[in-house]
Design an enzyme around this catalytic site. Structure first.
Site, PDB file in Angstrom:
ATOM      1  CG  ASN A  46      29.252  33.587  41.317  1.00  0.00           C
ATOM      2  OD1 ASN A  46      28.428  34.434  41.624  1.00  0.00           O
ATOM      3  ND2 ASN A  46      30.439  33.562  41.885  1.00  0.00           N
ATOM      4  CG  ASP A  47      32.389  30.777  42.867  1.00  0.00           C
ATOM      5  OD1 ASP A  47      32.192  31.044  41.680  1.00  0.00           O
ATOM      6  OD2 ASP A  47      33.278  31.322  43.551  1.00  0.00           O
ATOM      7  CG  PHE A 103      33.043  37.459  47.717  1.00  0.00           C
ATOM      8  CD1 PHE A 103      31.839  38.113  47.505  1.00  0.00           C
ATOM      9  CD2 PHE A 103      34.159  37.895  46.998  1.00  0.00           C
ATOM     10  CE1 PHE A 103      31.731  39.176  46.602  1.00  0.00           C
ATOM     11  CE2 PHE A 103      34.074  38.944  46.085  1.00  0.00           C
ATOM     12  CZ  PHE A 103      32.856  39.597  45.889  1.00  0.00           C
ATOM     13  NE  ARG A 172      38.562  36.295  44.561  1.00  0.00           N
ATOM     14  CZ  ARG A 172      39.321  37.226  43.971  1.00  0.00           C
ATOM     15  NH1 ARG A 172      39.739  38.269  44.653  1.00  0.00           N
ATOM     16  NH2 ARG A 172      39.640  37.092  42.701  1.00  0.00           N
ATOM     17  CD  GLU A 225      38.613  34.187  41.039  1.00  0.00           C
ATOM     18  OE1 GLU A 225      38.321  35.358  41.285  1.00  0.00           O
ATOM     19  OE2 GLU A 225      38.000  33.510  40.197  1.00  0.00           O
TER      20      GLU A 225
HETATM   21  C1  FRU Z   1      35.032  33.033  41.615  1.00  0.00           C
HETATM   22  C2  FRU Z   1      34.771  34.248  42.498  1.00  0.00           C
HETATM   23  C3  FRU Z   1      35.389  34.020  43.855  1.00  0.00           C
HETATM   24  C4  FRU Z   1      34.608  34.967  44.717  1.00  0.00           C
HETATM   25  C5  FRU Z   1      33.228  34.857  44.117  1.00  0.00           C
HETATM   26  C6  FRU Z   1      32.421  36.119  44.170  1.00  0.00           C
HETATM   27  O1  FRU Z   1      34.059  32.755  40.673  1.00  0.00           O
HETATM   28  O2  FRU Z   1      35.300  35.384  41.875  1.00  0.00           O
HETATM   29  O3  FRU Z   1      36.776  34.234  43.896  1.00  0.00           O
HETATM   30  O4  FRU Z   1      34.620  34.609  46.062  1.00  0.00           O
HETATM   31  O5  FRU Z   1      33.402  34.453  42.774  1.00  0.00           O
HETATM   32  O6  FRU Z   1      31.113  35.915  43.736  1.00  0.00           O
END
Ligand code: FRU
Length: 505
Positions: A46-47, A103, A172, A225
């Site tokens: 993901n991110d 994260f 976070r 986020e």
């Molecule tokens: C956003 C998120 C962040 C977090 C991460 C966890 O996509 O939820 O807030 O740090 O992904 O994988």
């Protein structure tokens, strides 16, 4: 059935283009495998995390599950590039450990060894990330650091972690950058449930002093986020503004995950949003660009570069790809414009190095020629009388993606409801963005095997959408047929980042 058709087609493509040079490249030729976007060789991402330019390399760290193709065991994957397009994946940089998942966060270049982590009289990389752990009450999120003395290849977690802990379940995604004026580090970090970005300062990356909060503001329908604070030059280079970008999930206007930005001023202590029209907008009006962050460490004078995760939490777990799941958007250079329509972010994708040769846009009335994906389309429309005009990318007679301007609704749109594989009930969508009469009706489209990225009106509208077409080619048609009179443009055939043959023009 559908799968077989696509596999058959891609097998044929591989035969036509010759066999891949080696095993690494063969790994990037599956159905829907991005050819001009980064995706991990295998497993879940993901991110993007820790984007940083250091000693001639762009580093892309990313949320990664080393053990599977669903979210879990979050660790930082790692890839490097010399041009932001050709990425080489490296081993996992920061693995989960001792019950703490790694994260989202950022990486800074500690040029003066403020942290004391670098070798004597040397600079090094420091990562600031959220450590996520399970507790008897639920979960805990706190900010942690790690450092690398070997250009990001190996990382050591700081023994004194966490460095910033409010004993909260949700706290976070620290975004850290160097403030040269105040000669200190600034962290923007999210309090997702309170819809706030909190700012901290530090001189050593270990002790953090609270400065101020921004928010609630703008859209607060979901968690806040992945904040990012950055300074953006005007397109004419004469002035600059500060931007604060915040991810919103769920509840974005286009459904699920989205990204809003505020333009304004950061005075070293806090961020104040401008009240000029347009200064609150959406970084992306598509469904699939989330948690974008900008690169740290860019050479002075270079425009900021933003890159996001090309997905949406609504259906990210269901994307029909194997053995990987998830990809990144193209990097975009950022600037802003102040005109009759207000103050607006402008985005320009980094794509020029992949352009091979141009083709004319086929006549709209004809059957249209078929163009192999990946390709780019650059179009300028006049102001045709048609209430709706644009372009369709057909995979066959019943399946196409429509991209257009609707003059009656004053909207730009991308419609993927008839594009191909549907994935999930939230997937079919027509995404829209408001247009500005004062800006040119131009369009840059970048089409990869599983996405269409659109930049309209000089890049003041960015719209990124995953698309799973039924064919490896598109037949391109302008509509309505007479819109052709008020239109000019060209197609660029793009070179796959996995194709190692010399660039042919
Ligand atoms: C956003 C998120 C962040 C977090 C991460 C966890 O996509 O939820 O807030 O740090 O992904 O994988």
């Amino acid at each position: 059935m559908l799968k077989m058709r696509i596999y058959g087609m891609l097998a044929a493509m591989i035969v036509l283009h010759g066999s891949p040079a080696n095993g690494q490249i063969a790994a990037y030729d599956q159905p829907y495998r991005p050819q001009i976007h980064f995706s991990p060789r295998q497993n879940w991402t993901n991110d993007p995390n820790g984007l940083v330019y250091f000693r001639g390399e762009y580093h892309l760290f990313f949320q990664y599950n080393p053990l599977g193709d669903q979210w879990g065991h979050m660790s930082w994957g790692h890839a490097v590039s010399k041009d932001l397009l050709h990425w080489q994946e490296l081993p996992v940089a920061i693995p989960e450990g001792n019950g703490v998942m790694i994260f989202t966060g950022s990486v800074v270049v500690d040029r003066e060894n403020s942290s004391g982590f670098c070798a004597a009289k040397s600079e090094c990389l420091v990562a600031i990330y959220t450590g996520h752990s399970k507790t008897p009450e639920g979960q805990r999120q706190a900010q942690n650091i790690a450092y690398s003395r070997d250009n990001g290849r190996t990382w050591t977690k700081y023994a004194g972690n966490p460095v910033l802990d409010l004993h909260l379940a949700d706290f976070r995604d620290p975004s850290v950058s160097w403030d040269e004026t105040a000669r200190q580090w600034i962290m923007a970090v999210s309090l997702p449930k309170e819809h706030k970005v909190r700012f901290y300062s530090s001189t050593n990356l270990k002790q953090w002093t609270r400065l101020s909060d921004f928010g609630p503001a703008g859209d607060i329908a979901g968690d806040w986020e992945c904040p990012d604070l950055l300074r953006i030059p005007s397109s004419d280079g004469k002035e600059s503004v500060w931007a604060l970008k915040v991810g919103l999930n769920p509840g974005a206007p286009q459904g699920g995950s989205g990204e809003q930005y505020f333009l304004g001023n950061f005075n070293g202590k806090g961020f104040v949003s401008s009240n000029e029209p347009g200064s609150h907008g959406w970084t992306n009006y598509g469904k699939d660009d989330y948690c974008a962050i900008s690169f740290n460490g860019l050479p002075q004078g270079q425009k900021p570069i933003l890159l996001g995760w090309m997905s949406n939490w609504q259906y990210a777990a269901k994307l029909p790809t194997a053995p990987w799941r998830g990809q990144m958007s193209l990097p975009r250079q950022l600037s802003f414009v102040r005109d009759e329509a207000g103050l607006t972010l402008e985005q320009e994708p980094v794509i020029a190095p992949l352009r091979m040769k141009t083709l004319p846009i086929p006549a709209s009335s004809g059957t249209g020629d078929s163009v192999a994906i990946p390709y780019e389309l650059d179009l300028q429309f006049g102001h045709p009388d048609a209430p709706i005009f644009g372009i369709r990318l057909y995979s066959d007679e019943e399946h196409w993606t429509e991209i257009g301007f609707d003059m009656t609704k004053k909207q730009f749109y991308v419609d993927r409801t008839k594009s191909g594989a549907a994935i999930d009930e939230d997937f079919p969508a027509k995404t829209t963005a408001p247009t500005a009469l004062a800006r040119p009706y131009n369009l840059q489209l970048i089409v990869d095997r599983s996405s269409v990225e659109a930049y309209a009106q000089n890049g003041t509208i960015a719209m990124t959408n995953l698309i799973y077409p039924l064919s490896a080619n598109s037949t391109i048609k302008i509509f309505p047929p007479d819109a052709k009179t008020a239109f000019s443009g060209q197609i660029w055939i793009l070179k796959s980042i996995w194709d190692q043959s010399p660039l042919s023009k």
